[in-house]
Design a protein around this motif. Sequence first.
Motif, PDB file in Angstrom:
ATOM      1  N   LEU A 115       0.829  -1.205   0.000  1.00 56.73           N
ATOM      2  CA  LEU A 115       0.000   0.000   0.000  1.00 56.73           C
ATOM      3  C   LEU A 115       0.863   1.255   0.000  1.00 56.73           C
ATOM      4  N   GLN A 116       1.928   1.220   0.777  1.00 58.67           N
ATOM      5  CA  GLN A 116       2.834   2.362   0.866  1.00 58.67           C
ATOM      6  C   GLN A 116       3.606   2.560  -0.434  1.00 58.67           C
ATOM      7  N   LYS A 117       4.144   1.483  -0.957  1.00 56.40           N
ATOM      8  CA  LYS A 117       4.999   1.551  -2.150  1.00 56.40           C
ATOM      9  C   LYS A 117       4.214   1.965  -3.391  1.00 56.40           C
ATOM     10  N   TYR A 118       3.005   1.431  -3.526  1.00 61.31           N
ATOM     11  CA  TYR A 118       2.265   1.590  -4.785  1.00 61.31           C
ATOM     12  C   TYR A 118       1.019   2.458  -4.626  1.00 61.31           C
ATOM     13  N   GLN A 119       1.072   3.424  -3.732  1.00 60.32           N
ATOM     14  CA  GLN A 119      -0.081   4.292  -3.496  1.00 60.32           C
ATOM     15  C   GLN A 119      -0.643   4.906  -4.768  1.00 60.32           C
ATOM     16  N   GLU A 120       0.239   5.259  -5.691  1.00 61.45           N
ATOM     17  CA  GLU A 120      -0.194   5.964  -6.899  1.00 61.45           C
ATOM     18  C   GLU A 120      -0.590   5.018  -8.029  1.00 61.45           C
ATOM     19  N   GLU A 121      -0.430   3.724  -7.838  1.00 57.55           N
ATOM     20  CA  GLU A 121      -0.733   2.739  -8.883  1.00 57.55           C
ATOM     21  C   GLU A 121      -2.142   2.177  -8.652  1.00 57.55           C
ATOM     22  N   ALA A 122      -3.109   2.724  -9.353  1.00 59.31           N
ATOM     23  CA  ALA A 122      -4.509   2.369  -9.117  1.00 59.31           C
ATOM     24  C   ALA A 122      -4.777   0.875  -9.291  1.00 59.31           C
ATOM     25  N   ALA A 123      -4.213   0.279 -10.326  1.00 57.34           N
ATOM     26  CA  ALA A 123      -4.482  -1.142 -10.592  1.00 57.34           C
ATOM     27  C   ALA A 123      -4.013  -2.017  -9.440  1.00 57.34           C
ATOM     28  N   ILE A 124      -2.869  -1.673  -8.864  1.00 56.21           N
ATOM     29  CA  ILE A 124      -2.324  -2.458  -7.756  1.00 56.21           C
ATOM     30  C   ILE A 124      -3.124  -2.221  -6.476  1.00 56.21           C
ATOM     31  N   ILE A 125      -3.464  -0.979  -6.204  1.00 59.68           N
ATOM     32  CA  ILE A 125      -4.244  -0.666  -4.997  1.00 59.68           C
ATOM     33  C   ILE A 125      -5.611  -1.344  -5.060  1.00 59.68           C
ATOM     34  N   GLU A 126      -6.210  -1.375  -6.236  1.00 63.20           N
ATOM     35  CA  GLU A 126      -7.518  -2.034  -6.395  1.00 63.20           C
ATOM     36  C   GLU A 126      -7.440  -3.513  -6.003  1.00 63.20           C
ATOM     37  N   VAL A 127      -6.389  -4.189  -6.467  1.00 61.74           N
ATOM     38  CA  VAL A 127      -6.241  -5.613  -6.137  1.00 61.74           C
ATOM     39  C   VAL A 127      -5.937  -5.785  -4.646  1.00 61.74           C
ATOM     40  N   LEU A 128      -5.143  -4.884  -4.095  1.00 62.69           N
ATOM     41  CA  LEU A 128      -4.844  -4.956  -2.662  1.00 62.69           C
ATOM     42  C   LEU A 128      -6.111  -4.827  -1.823  1.00 62.69           C
ATOM     43  N   PHE A 129      -7.006  -3.930  -2.213  1.00 58.20           N
ATOM     44  CA  PHE A 129      -8.270  -3.790  -1.483  1.00 58.20           C
ATOM     45  C   PHE A 129      -9.091  -5.075  -1.580  1.00 58.20           C
ATOM     46  N   GLY A 130      -9.090  -5.696  -2.755  1.00 60.61           N
ATOM     47  CA  GLY A 130      -9.783  -6.970  -2.901  1.00 60.61           C
ATOM     48  C   GLY A 130      -9.171  -8.046  -2.024  1.00 60.61           C
ATOM     49  N   LEU A 131      -7.848  -8.039  -1.940  1.00 64.05           N
ATOM     50  CA  LEU A 131      -7.156  -9.019  -1.102  1.00 64.05           C
ATOM     51  C   LEU A 131      -7.459  -8.785   0.373  1.00 64.05           C
ATOM     52  N   ILE A 132      -7.478  -7.529   0.790  1.00 62.20           N
ATOM     53  CA  ILE A 132      -7.816  -7.195   2.176  1.00 62.20           C
ATOM     54  C   ILE A 132      -9.211  -7.724   2.515  1.00 62.20           C
ATOM     55  N   ARG A 133     -10.131  -7.576   1.588  1.00 59.21           N
ATOM     56  CA  ARG A 133     -11.489  -8.099   1.814  1.00 59.21           C
ATOM     57  C   ARG A 133     -11.449  -9.615   2.048  1.00 59.21           C
ATOM     58  N   ASN A 134     -10.693 -10.326   1.222  1.00 56.57           N
ATOM     59  CA  ASN A 134     -10.616 -11.788   1.373  1.00 56.57           C
ATOM     60  C   ASN A 134      -9.944 -12.177   2.684  1.00 56.57           C
ATOM     61  N   LEU A 135      -8.867 -11.485   3.017  1.00 58.28           N
ATOM     62  CA  LEU A 135      -8.113 -11.815   4.229  1.00 58.28           C
ATOM     63  C   LEU A 135      -8.928 -11.541   5.488  1.00 58.28           C
ATOM     64  N   SER A 136      -9.873 -10.617   5.390  1.00 58.04           N
ATOM     65  CA  SER A 136     -10.663 -10.241   6.557  1.00 58.04           C
ATOM     66  C   SER A 136     -11.650 -11.314   6.984  1.00 58.04           C
ATOM     67  N   LYS A 137     -11.704 -12.419   6.249  1.00 56.14           N
ATOM     68  CA  LYS A 137     -12.481 -13.582   6.699  1.00 56.14           C
ATOM     69  C   LYS A 137     -11.867 -14.159   7.978  1.00 56.14           C
ATOM     70  N   SER A 138     -10.586 -13.849   8.184  1.00 53.91           N
ATOM     71  CA  SER A 138      -9.887 -14.286   9.390  1.00 53.91           C
ATOM     72  C   SER A 138      -9.903 -13.160  10.415  1.00 53.91           C
ATOM     73  N   GLU A 139     -10.386 -13.460  11.607  1.00 50.40           N
ATOM     74  CA  GLU A 139     -10.428 -12.450  12.674  1.00 50.40           C
ATOM     75  C   GLU A 139      -9.028 -11.929  12.983  1.00 50.40           C
ATOM     76  N   GLU A 140      -8.075 -12.835  13.024  1.00 47.99           N
ATOM     77  CA  GLU A 140      -6.701 -12.438  13.339  1.00 47.99           C
ATOM     78  C   GLU A 140      -6.126 -11.517  12.265  1.00 47.99           C
ATOM     79  N   MET A 141      -6.364 -11.861  11.012  1.00 49.26           N
ATOM     80  CA  MET A 141      -5.777 -11.061   9.940  1.00 49.26           C
ATOM     81  C   MET A 141      -6.467  -9.716   9.793  1.00 49.26           C
ATOM     82  N   ARG A 142      -7.791  -9.666   9.990  1.00 51.89           N
ATOM     83  CA  ARG A 142      -8.422  -8.361   9.843  1.00 51.89           C
ATOM     84  C   ARG A 142      -8.060  -7.435  11.004  1.00 51.89           C
ATOM     85  N   THR A 143      -7.784  -7.999  12.162  1.00 52.80           N
ATOM     86  CA  THR A 143      -7.290  -7.181  13.266  1.00 52.80           C
ATOM     87  C   THR A 143      -5.918  -6.606  12.930  1.00 52.80           C
TER      88      THR A 143
END
Length: 207
Positions: free
Chosen positions: A97-125
Motif C-alpha cells: 500500500l505504501q509503495k504503490y499508493q499511486e498505482e490504481a491497478a495495484i491498490i484495487e487488487v490490494l483492497f480486494g485481497l484485504i477483503r478476502n483476508l478479513s475472513k480471518s479475525e486475526e488477519m483483519r485485526t
Amino acid sequence: SESQEHAQKQSLSEILSANMTVYSEMSEEELSEVVEESEGKENFKALVEICQNCCAKDDYETAMEESLDALLRLSAGGAKIDILKASNVCDMVPLALQKYQEEAAIIEVLFGLIRNLSKSEEMRTSLGRHATLIVKCMDEHSDGEATLQEMACLAIEAMCCTGHLVNAGLMQTAGAPTCLENVSRPSITNERNLTYPDRALKAIRGL
C-alpha cells in the motif's frame, strides 16, 4: 539417484521460496514465470515473497500486480486462510500500500485481497492497524477509479462487520466515513454498486 531425481522434480517456485534473496537477482520477466507456476502449485509463501521483493525494487509493477492477482484468486471466498496467515501476507500488504499508493491497478487488487483476508479475525485485526494508510490510498484515487473505490468499500465493510469495534474505531479516526461520502460515493456509478459506501458506513457504525 532417487534423491537427485526428486530434487530435479521440485518446482522452481518451491526451490526459490527457500531463499528469497534469489528473487532479488531475477528480472521481472523471470518473476512473472515464477508467479504463474506458484499459483498453479498454490504456493502462497512464494507469491508473498515475490510481492515483498517487488516492493523493494523500482519498475516491477507488472510482476507485483500479477502476484497480487494470483493471491486474490487463490484467497477468493476466504479459501486457504490458515495457509495465508502462515505466509506473512499481513506484513506484505502495508508495504505494498505504501509503495504503490499511486498505482490504481495495484491498490484495487490490494483492497480486494484485504477483503478476502478479513475472513480471518486475526488477519483483519492486523490489517486494521493500517486504516490510515488505506484511507490515504482511497483519497489518492478520487477521480475516475470507480472499481477501486468499490473494492475499498467492500474491504472496509469486511474489516469492520460483525461488530469489530477496534477496526471500526480505527477507521473512524482515520477519516474513513468522510472519505466514503466525499470520494467513494461520487466515484461509483454502477447502479448495482451504489450502496457499497452505505454498507461500509454501516459496518463502521456497528449497524
